[in-house]
Design a protein around this motif. Structure first.
Motif, mmCIF file in Angstrom:
data_model
loop_
_atom_site.group_PDB
_atom_site.id
_atom_site.type_symbol
_atom_site.label_atom_id
_atom_site.label_comp_id
_atom_site.label_asym_id
_atom_site.label_seq_id
_atom_site.Cartn_x
_atom_site.Cartn_y
_atom_site.Cartn_z
ATOM 1 N N UNK A 120 -6.941 -27.460 -13.013
ATOM 2 C CA UNK A 120 -5.995 -26.420 -13.436
ATOM 3 C C UNK A 120 -5.055 -26.899 -14.524
ATOM 4 N N UNK A 121 -4.979 -28.174 -14.762
ATOM 5 C CA UNK A 121 -4.092 -28.698 -15.787
ATOM 6 C C UNK A 121 -2.668 -28.817 -15.277
ATOM 7 N N UNK A 122 -1.734 -28.995 -16.205
ATOM 8 C CA UNK A 122 -0.319 -29.155 -15.857
ATOM 9 C C UNK A 122 0.320 -27.784 -15.687
ATOM 10 N N UNK A 123 1.005 -27.608 -14.562
ATOM 11 C CA UNK A 123 1.673 -26.341 -14.276
ATOM 12 C C UNK A 123 3.024 -26.636 -13.639
ATOM 13 N N UNK A 124 3.910 -25.666 -13.757
ATOM 14 C CA UNK A 124 5.222 -25.775 -13.113
ATOM 15 C C UNK A 124 5.408 -24.558 -12.224
ATOM 16 N N UNK A 125 5.845 -24.827 -10.981
ATOM 17 C CA UNK A 125 6.076 -23.738 -10.036
ATOM 18 C C UNK A 125 7.436 -23.110 -10.303
#
Length: 97
Positions: free
Chosen positions: A51-56
């Motif tokens: 999914x790669x880099x993500x921020x919640x």
């Protein structure tokens, strides 16, 4: 001699009547048969789902990865482009279902 003759006649008559009453079944039939030989499915992983880099964020969300490696977000998720490595999973599938 008469006893032997009558015993033989009785013996032959018994088996003659028995064969008439209970004939031996000797039936035959023909038919067609067919089969389809299939190759079992074989599945081999080529690439993992990333999914790669993500921020919640403060609310729930989702990351959607398309089959052509394009990711989108929904809800409270932010996609981070820096250092991103994302891709859809892929498999090689061979055989006949």
């Amino acid at each position: 001699m008469k006893k032997l003759f009558f015993a033989l006649v009785a013996f032959v008559t018994f088996f003659e009547l028995n064969a008439t009453i209970n004939p031996t079944a000797n039936a035959q039939a023909t038919g067609d048969a067919s089969a389809v030989i299939v190759t079992p499915l074989e599945i081999n992983k080529v690439a993992d789902l990333k999914f790669g880099n993500i921020a919640a964020g403060p609310v729930a969300g989702a990351v959607i990865m398309s089959t052509d490696d394009v990711r989108t977000s929904d809800g409270g998720v932010t996609l981070i482009a820096a250092g991103n490595e994302s891709n859809a999973a892929s498999f090689d599938i061979t055989g006949a279902p």
